[in-house]
Design a protein around this motif. Structure first.
Motif, short mmCIF file in Angstrom:
data_model
loop_
_atom_site.label_atom_id
_atom_site.label_comp_id
_atom_site.label_asym_id
_atom_site.label_seq_id
_atom_site.Cartn_x
_atom_site.Cartn_y
_atom_site.Cartn_z
N VAL A 132 0.84 -1.20 0.00
CA VAL A 132 0.00 0.00 0.00
C VAL A 132 0.87 1.25 0.00
N ALA A 133 1.95 1.25 0.76
CA ALA A 133 2.85 2.40 0.80
C ALA A 133 3.46 2.67 -0.58
N ARG A 134 3.89 1.61 -1.28
CA ARG A 134 4.47 1.77 -2.62
C ARG A 134 3.44 2.35 -3.60
N LEU A 135 2.23 1.80 -3.57
CA LEU A 135 1.20 2.27 -4.50
C LEU A 135 0.78 3.70 -4.19
N ALA A 136 0.66 4.02 -2.91
CA ALA A 136 0.30 5.39 -2.53
C ALA A 136 1.40 6.36 -2.95
N HIS A 137 2.65 5.94 -2.84
CA HIS A 137 3.78 6.77 -3.27
C HIS A 137 3.69 7.04 -4.78
N ALA A 138 3.40 6.02 -5.54
CA ALA A 138 3.27 6.19 -6.99
C ALA A 138 2.10 7.11 -7.32
N LEU A 139 1.04 7.00 -6.54
CA LEU A 139 -0.16 7.80 -6.77
C LEU A 139 0.05 9.27 -6.43
N GLU A 140 1.01 9.55 -5.59
CA GLU A 140 1.31 10.95 -5.22
C GLU A 140 1.61 11.81 -6.43
N SER A 141 2.32 11.24 -7.39
CA SER A 141 2.75 12.03 -8.54
C SER A 141 1.99 11.73 -9.82
N ALA A 142 1.24 10.67 -9.85
CA ALA A 142 0.52 10.32 -11.07
C ALA A 142 -0.87 9.79 -10.75
N SER A 143 -1.86 10.38 -11.35
CA SER A 143 -3.21 9.88 -11.13
C SER A 143 -3.65 9.13 -12.37
N ASN A 144 -3.96 7.87 -12.18
CA ASN A 144 -4.58 7.12 -13.27
C ASN A 144 -5.44 6.02 -12.67
N ASP A 145 -6.40 5.59 -13.44
CA ASP A 145 -7.37 4.63 -12.94
C ASP A 145 -6.76 3.29 -12.56
N SER A 146 -5.75 2.84 -13.31
CA SER A 146 -5.17 1.55 -12.99
C SER A 146 -4.40 1.60 -11.67
N LEU A 147 -3.73 2.71 -11.41
CA LEU A 147 -3.03 2.87 -10.12
C LEU A 147 -4.02 2.92 -8.97
N LEU A 148 -5.09 3.69 -9.16
CA LEU A 148 -6.11 3.78 -8.12
C LEU A 148 -6.76 2.42 -7.87
N ALA A 149 -7.04 1.68 -8.93
CA ALA A 149 -7.65 0.35 -8.79
C ALA A 149 -6.71 -0.59 -8.05
N ALA A 150 -5.42 -0.53 -8.38
CA ALA A 150 -4.43 -1.37 -7.70
C ALA A 150 -4.34 -1.00 -6.22
N LEU A 151 -4.37 0.30 -5.93
CA LEU A 151 -4.32 0.75 -4.54
C LEU A 151 -5.56 0.29 -3.77
N GLU A 152 -6.72 0.41 -4.40
CA GLU A 152 -7.95 -0.04 -3.74
C GLU A 152 -7.90 -1.53 -3.42
N ALA A 153 -7.42 -2.35 -4.37
CA ALA A 153 -7.31 -3.79 -4.14
C ALA A 153 -6.29 -4.10 -3.03
N ALA A 154 -5.16 -3.42 -3.08
CA ALA A 154 -4.13 -3.64 -2.05
C ALA A 154 -4.63 -3.22 -0.68
N LEU A 155 -5.36 -2.12 -0.63
CA LEU A 155 -5.89 -1.64 0.65
C LEU A 155 -6.93 -2.61 1.20
N GLN A 156 -7.75 -3.18 0.34
CA GLN A 156 -8.73 -4.16 0.80
C GLN A 156 -8.04 -5.39 1.38
N ALA A 157 -6.98 -5.87 0.72
CA ALA A 157 -6.21 -7.01 1.24
C ALA A 157 -5.58 -6.65 2.59
N LEU A 158 -5.10 -5.42 2.70
CA LEU A 158 -4.50 -4.96 3.96
C LEU A 158 -5.54 -4.92 5.07
N LEU A 159 -6.71 -4.41 4.78
CA LEU A 159 -7.76 -4.32 5.81
C LEU A 159 -8.16 -5.71 6.30
N VAL A 160 -8.19 -6.68 5.41
CA VAL A 160 -8.48 -8.06 5.82
C VAL A 160 -7.37 -8.56 6.74
#
Length: 192
Positions: free
Chosen positions: A74-102
């Motif tokens: 999640v930290a890596r994906l959020a870092h990438a998202l800091e400088s670039a917004s795109n749907d695939s990055l956001l989708a990957a972050l959402e999936a990673a965050l859901q796995a983390l919450l579990v």
């Protein structure tokens, strides 16, 4: 506290950053779960509203909080998202965050508190401005012991900084926004 996938949640790293304080780590996991579960959706909404500064700030805060608890993916994906917004990055972050919450749920359900190491000994910390300077140094390097110090030294910090400043500082530290917390400290606390 072992987890099957340390890329999702490396509890060893999270505990190490909190000086082995298991109870504090569990509190921080609970706060993370409540505070950040909607962060990708909030970032998406900010970008959709044409506010990339807010979106980047959300990603930055999530990155710091995830790093603090040992959530590398999640930290890596959020870092990438800091400088670039795109749907695939956001989708990957959402999936990673859901796995983390579990995974956080699994960790919080564990009942092996009998092996809890002694918490960080704030009783040996220096007093007054020296305490504030010590806190500043922890915040500056992103050390998780800052959370414990702010919680355990509430009375001394509140007395030294003033209650409104302490409360604002505490809020930023509990949200893992160490940069904002550092900005609240008096200038003489930031001297080498």
């Amino acid at each position: 506290m072992m987890t099957p996938d340390t890329d999702v949640l490396d509890t060893g790293t999270g505990l190490q950053q909190l000086m082995g304080d298991r109870a504090l780590y569990q509190q921080i996991l609970q706060r993370f779960r409540l505070r950040y579960r909607d962060a990708p959706a909030q970032a998406r909404a900010a970008w959709a509203a044409g506010d990339p500064v807010v979106a980047a700030r959300i990603a930055h805060t999530l990155k710091g909080a995830a790093g603090m608890i040992g959530a590398r993916q999640v930290a890596r994906l959020a870092h990438a998202l800091e400088s670039a917004s795109n749907d695939s990055l956001l989708a990957a972050l959402e999936a990673a965050l859901q796995a983390l919450l579990v995974q956080i749920e699994v960790v919080l359900r564990e009942d092996d508190a009998k092996t809890t190491p002694a918490p960080y000994a704030a009783t040996h910390m220096p007093t007054s401005m020296a305490l504030v300077q010590h806190l500043a140094s922890l915040l500056d390097v992103g050390d998780g012991a800052a959370v414990d110090l702010v919680e355990r030294s509430a009375e001394a910090l509140s007395h030294t900084l003033g209650k409104p400043c302490y409360e604002a500082l505490r809020e930023q530290v509990l949200q893992f926004d160490y940069e904002a917390a550092l900005a609240l400290l008096p200038a003489d606390a930031l001297l080498p």
